[in-house]
Design a protein around this motif. Structure first.
Motif, PDB file in Angstrom:
ATOM      1  N   VAL A 124       0.843  -1.198   0.000  1.00 24.29           N
ATOM      2  CA  VAL A 124       0.000   0.000   0.000  1.00 24.29           C
ATOM      3  C   VAL A 124       0.877   1.246   0.000  1.00 24.29           C
ATOM      4  CG1 VAL A 124      -1.712   1.329   1.310  1.00 24.29           C
ATOM      5  CG2 VAL A 124      -1.940  -1.163   1.138  1.00 24.29           C
ATOM      6  N   ALA A 125       1.900   1.253   0.834  1.00 22.52           N
ATOM      7  CA  ALA A 125       2.793   2.425   0.909  1.00 22.52           C
ATOM      8  C   ALA A 125       3.471   2.690  -0.429  1.00 22.52           C
ATOM      9  CB  ALA A 125       3.836   2.212   2.011  1.00 22.52           C
ATOM     10  N   ARG A 126       3.837   1.629  -1.149  1.00 21.51           N
ATOM     11  CA  ARG A 126       4.491   1.809  -2.451  1.00 21.51           C
ATOM     12  C   ARG A 126       3.530   2.390  -3.484  1.00 21.51           C
ATOM     13  NH1 ARG A 126       7.931  -2.610  -1.016  1.00 21.51           N
ATOM     14  NH2 ARG A 126       6.280  -4.130  -1.374  1.00 21.51           N
ATOM     15  N   ALA A 127       2.267   1.969  -3.421  1.00 21.44           N
ATOM     16  CA  ALA A 127       1.292   2.425  -4.422  1.00 21.44           C
ATOM     17  C   ALA A 127       0.707   3.790  -4.096  1.00 21.44           C
ATOM     18  CB  ALA A 127       0.158   1.400  -4.533  1.00 21.44           C
ATOM     19  N   ALA A 128       0.765   4.187  -2.844  1.00 20.59           N
ATOM     20  CA  ALA A 128       0.081   5.404  -2.397  1.00 20.59           C
ATOM     21  C   ALA A 128       0.821   6.660  -2.839  1.00 20.59           C
ATOM     22  CB  ALA A 128      -0.049   5.391  -0.879  1.00 20.59           C
ATOM     23  N   PRO A 129       0.091   7.636  -3.375  1.00 23.51           N
ATOM     24  CA  PRO A 129       0.701   8.927  -3.708  1.00 23.51           C
ATOM     25  C   PRO A 129       0.920   9.756  -2.445  1.00 23.51           C
ATOM     26  CG  PRO A 129      -1.648   8.998  -4.148  1.00 23.51           C
ATOM     27  CD  PRO A 129      -1.348   7.588  -3.726  1.00 23.51           C
ATOM     28  N   ALA A 130       1.702  10.807  -2.565  1.00 17.79           N
ATOM     29  CA  ALA A 130       1.920  11.709  -1.430  1.00 17.79           C
ATOM     30  C   ALA A 130       0.583  12.241  -0.933  1.00 17.79           C
ATOM     31  CB  ALA A 130       2.820  12.858  -1.857  1.00 17.79           C
ATOM     32  N   GLY A 131       0.423  12.258   0.373  1.00 21.35           N
ATOM     33  CA  GLY A 131      -0.813  12.766   0.962  1.00 21.35           C
ATOM     34  C   GLY A 131      -1.892  11.726   1.130  1.00 21.35           C
ATOM     35  N   ALA A 132      -1.651  10.492   0.692  1.00 20.62           N
ATOM     36  CA  ALA A 132      -2.665   9.441   0.826  1.00 20.62           C
ATOM     37  C   ALA A 132      -2.862   9.073   2.291  1.00 20.62           C
ATOM     38  CB  ALA A 132      -2.256   8.211   0.023  1.00 20.62           C
ATOM     39  N   ALA A 133      -4.059   8.586   2.580  1.00 22.91           N
ATOM     40  CA  ALA A 133      -4.388   8.184   3.947  1.00 22.91           C
ATOM     41  C   ALA A 133      -4.709   6.693   3.977  1.00 22.91           C
ATOM     42  CB  ALA A 133      -5.576   8.979   4.470  1.00 22.91           C
ATOM     43  N   LEU A 134      -4.444   6.069   5.088  1.00 27.21           N
ATOM     44  CA  LEU A 134      -4.773   4.662   5.322  1.00 27.21           C
ATOM     45  C   LEU A 134      -5.781   4.575   6.450  1.00 27.21           C
ATOM     46  CD1 LEU A 134      -4.281   1.572   4.983  1.00 27.21           C
ATOM     47  CD2 LEU A 134      -2.436   1.814   6.671  1.00 27.21           C
ATOM     48  N   VAL A 135      -6.870   3.861   6.199  1.00 27.98           N
ATOM     49  CA  VAL A 135      -7.917   3.669   7.201  1.00 27.98           C
ATOM     50  C   VAL A 135      -8.023   2.172   7.489  1.00 27.98           C
ATOM     51  CG1 VAL A 135     -10.373   3.898   7.724  1.00 27.98           C
ATOM     52  CG2 VAL A 135      -9.179   5.720   6.477  1.00 27.98           C
ATOM     53  N   VAL A 136      -7.579   1.777   8.667  1.00 27.62           N
ATOM     54  CA  VAL A 136      -7.644   0.375   9.078  1.00 27.62           C
ATOM     55  C   VAL A 136      -8.860   0.204   9.983  1.00 27.62           C
ATOM     56  CG1 VAL A 136      -6.493  -1.480  10.346  1.00 27.62           C
ATOM     57  CG2 VAL A 136      -5.153   0.082   8.913  1.00 27.62           C
ATOM     58  N   VAL A 137      -9.805  -0.600   9.540  1.00 26.49           N
ATOM     59  CA  VAL A 137     -10.977  -0.906  10.353  1.00 26.49           C
ATOM     60  C   VAL A 137     -10.734  -2.286  10.957  1.00 26.49           C
ATOM     61  CG1 VAL A 137     -13.484  -1.168  10.411  1.00 26.49           C
ATOM     62  CG2 VAL A 137     -12.426   0.421   8.785  1.00 26.49           C
ATOM     63  N   ASP A 138     -10.426  -2.313  12.219  1.00 23.03           N
ATOM     64  CA  ASP A 138     -10.030  -3.563  12.853  1.00 23.03           C
ATOM     65  C   ASP A 138     -10.283  -3.442  14.358  1.00 23.03           C
ATOM     66  OD1 ASP A 138      -8.716  -6.186  12.984  1.00 23.03           O
ATOM     67  OD2 ASP A 138      -7.694  -5.570  11.150  1.00 23.03           O
ATOM     68  N   MET A 139      -9.859  -4.432  15.097  1.00 23.88           N
ATOM     69  CA  MET A 139     -10.118  -4.445  16.528  1.00 23.88           C
ATOM     70  C   MET A 139      -8.873  -4.034  17.301  1.00 23.88           C
ATOM     71  SD  MET A 139     -12.569  -7.752  16.982  1.00 23.88           S
ATOM     72  CE  MET A 139     -14.066  -7.889  15.991  1.00 23.88           C
ATOM     73  N   VAL A 140      -9.098  -3.407  18.433  1.00 24.55           N
ATOM     74  CA  VAL A 140      -8.014  -2.982  19.310  1.00 24.55           C
ATOM     75  C   VAL A 140      -8.233  -3.665  20.658  1.00 24.55           C
ATOM     76  CG1 VAL A 140      -6.852  -1.047  20.426  1.00 24.55           C
ATOM     77  CG2 VAL A 140      -7.810  -0.771  18.121  1.00 24.55           C
ATOM     78  N   VAL A 141      -7.289  -4.499  21.036  1.00 20.34           N
ATOM     79  CA  VAL A 141      -7.422  -5.265  22.283  1.00 20.34           C
ATOM     80  C   VAL A 141      -7.083  -4.373  23.475  1.00 20.34           C
ATOM     81  CG1 VAL A 141      -6.668  -7.307  23.563  1.00 20.34           C
ATOM     82  CG2 VAL A 141      -6.750  -7.356  21.059  1.00 20.34           C
ATOM     83  N   PRO A 142      -7.990  -4.251  24.432  1.00 17.04           N
ATOM     84  CA  PRO A 142      -7.679  -3.437  25.618  1.00 17.04           C
ATOM     85  C   PRO A 142      -6.712  -4.168  26.544  1.00 17.04           C
ATOM     86  CG  PRO A 142      -9.825  -4.470  25.859  1.00 17.04           C
ATOM     87  CD  PRO A 142      -9.362  -4.806  24.470  1.00 17.04           C
ATOM     88  N   GLU A 143      -6.025  -3.410  27.352  1.00 20.88           N
ATOM     89  CA  GLU A 143      -5.113  -4.001  28.327  1.00 20.88           C
ATOM     90  C   GLU A 143      -5.915  -4.629  29.472  1.00 20.88           C
ATOM     91  OE1 GLU A 143      -2.003  -4.143  27.668  1.00 20.88           O
ATOM     92  OE2 GLU A 143      -1.839  -2.660  26.058  1.00 20.88           O
ATOM     93  N   GLY A 144      -5.298  -5.537  30.212  1.00 15.17           N
ATOM     94  CA  GLY A 144      -5.931  -6.124  31.395  1.00 15.17           C
ATOM     95  C   GLY A 144      -6.691  -7.405  31.099  1.00 15.17           C
ATOM     96  N   ASP A 145      -7.300  -7.968  32.153  1.00 16.15           N
ATOM     97  CA  ASP A 145      -7.952  -9.270  32.073  1.00 16.15           C
ATOM     98  C   ASP A 145      -9.466  -9.190  31.912  1.00 16.15           C
ATOM     99  OD1 ASP A 145      -5.474 -10.459  32.461  1.00 16.15           O
ATOM    100  OD2 ASP A 145      -5.709 -10.582  34.647  1.00 16.15           O
ATOM    101  N   ALA A 146     -10.022  -7.998  31.816  1.00 19.53           N
ATOM    102  CA  ALA A 146     -11.477  -7.878  31.697  1.00 19.53           C
ATOM    103  C   ALA A 146     -11.954  -8.530  30.401  1.00 19.53           C
ATOM    104  CB  ALA A 146     -11.884  -6.406  31.722  1.00 19.53           C
ATOM    105  N   PRO A 147     -13.142  -9.148  30.416  1.00 18.22           N
ATOM    106  CA  PRO A 147     -13.665  -9.781  29.203  1.00 18.22           C
ATOM    107  C   PRO A 147     -13.834  -8.756  28.082  1.00 18.22           C
ATOM    108  CG  PRO A 147     -14.938 -10.459  31.131  1.00 18.22           C
ATOM    109  CD  PRO A 147     -14.039  -9.337  31.572  1.00 18.22           C
TER     110      PRO A 147
END
Length: 335
Positions: free
Chosen positions: A259-282
């Motif tokens: 993606v970085a190779r194909a992207a022109p200057a000023g391009a943006a990347l939007v990653v829609v994914d999950m972020v695991v929180p810290e700690g042991d909570a479910p």
């Protein structure tokens, strides 16, 4: 009256028999039991006849799942609950295709999870004799079911994320690994100034044409077949939705660097994914991380892990936006 505390051994037994819950849910989903109950309560014998099941056996499955809140029973009558409706065709939050997909693809390979823990090799690879996605793509029916299941799951898991997040500026939006273009259509609807590219493997992206046509976006969406491990099209905004979670860091870096190779200057990347929180909570991300581990060798990542991965791939994480669901947006720019 106070709640009775479950002894540790009894609780562990309950956990150990979780596979029985999964199989009961799979059976109900495959038969269409929840769909048969959408119009109201019915006699169990009537439901069994409608879905082609043995009445006594179905009744026992219903009794088993009723204690988990899937059904509500009164004598010989059964009705579906809000939880159970998620296994029916029709509701916006339906996971019926997810259940059918897991039954056909995930359940048996997970019997090899011990092999994964010992060796690091995905259980699915050991069980199937090849990488999971390679195996799925050998069957057009399974590939189509995978598209349907994942589109439904990610749409529900995003919650209101697309309502609280606005894409960065840019005329051309490329959904990399966009499957049947469900997400891209949602991103372009009501934004006539933008055009789109849906990019995926040939057997997967073939399902995009009907989605694009149904939305009336033929003139604004280009359907491109390819392999994101080799190269990706040029665009102003790149979207990677539920893609990088499927791969380990080495494979994810190949995607990001392409993606970085194909992207022109000023391009943006939007990653829609999950972020695991810290700690042991479910948290749902921790359960899905084990799915990634067993099936694909992929992983869910914490915010600090995402920041490092994106930096190594040529991007700088600018912000993380969360909504009501399990998914977040990680917005990044070229480093």
């Amino acid at each position: 009256m106070t709640d009775v505390e479950i002894p540790p051994a009894a609780k562990m037994h309950e956990l150990l028999t979780g596979f029985q819950v999964s199989q009961a849910l799979f059976a109900v989903a495959e038969l269409g039991v929840a769909t048969a109950l959408l119009d109201g309560p019915r006699e169990v014998n009537d439901v069994a006849a409608a879905v082609g099941a043995d009445a006594d056996t179905l009744g026992r499955i219903i009794r088993f799942l009723a204690q988990l809140g899937v059904f509500r029973t009164s004598g010989d009558t059964v009705e579906i609950t809000d939880l159970g409706r998620t296994l029916a065709d029709g509701p916006a939050d339906s996971l019926r295709n997810v259940a059918r997909y897991f039954h056909q693809t995930h359940y048996a390979p997970f019997g090899s999870l011990l092999h994964t823990v010992r060796t690091g090799e995905p259980a699915a690879t050991a069980y199937l004799g090849k990488p999971f996605f390679d195996w799925v793509m050998e069957s057009p029916e399974l590939a189509a079911l995978q598209n349907d299941a994942m589109a439904g799951f990610t749409q529900n898991a995003r919650g209101d994320l697309l309502d609280v997040y606005e894409l960065p500026e840019g005329r051309t939006v490329a959904d990399i690994g966009g499957a049947d273009a469900t997400l891209l259509v949602e991103l372009l609807t009501g934004r006539p100034e933008r055009r789109g590219i849906v990019f995926d493997l040939p057997s997967t992206v073939a399902g995009a044409r009907p989605t694009v046509q149904a939305a009336g976006l033929d003139e604004r969406v280009e359907i491109v077949a390819g392999d994101f491990f080799e190269s990706v099209p040029t665009a102003d905004v790149y979207v990677l939705s539920a893609v990088l979670q499927d791969w380990d860091n080495t494979a994810s870096l190949r995607i990001l660097r392409n993606v970085a190779r194909a992207a022109p200057a000023g391009a943006a990347l939007v990653v829609v994914d999950m972020v695991v929180p810290e700690g042991d909570a479910p948290h749902p991300t921790k359960m899905i991380d084990i799915t990634m581990l067993g099936m694909l060798g992929g992983r869910q990542r914490s915010e600090s892990e995402w920041r490092r991965l994106l930096a190594d791939g040529g991007f700088t994480l600018q912000r993380v936006v969360s909504g009501s669901g399990s998914y977040s947006v990680l917005e990044a720019t070229l480093a």
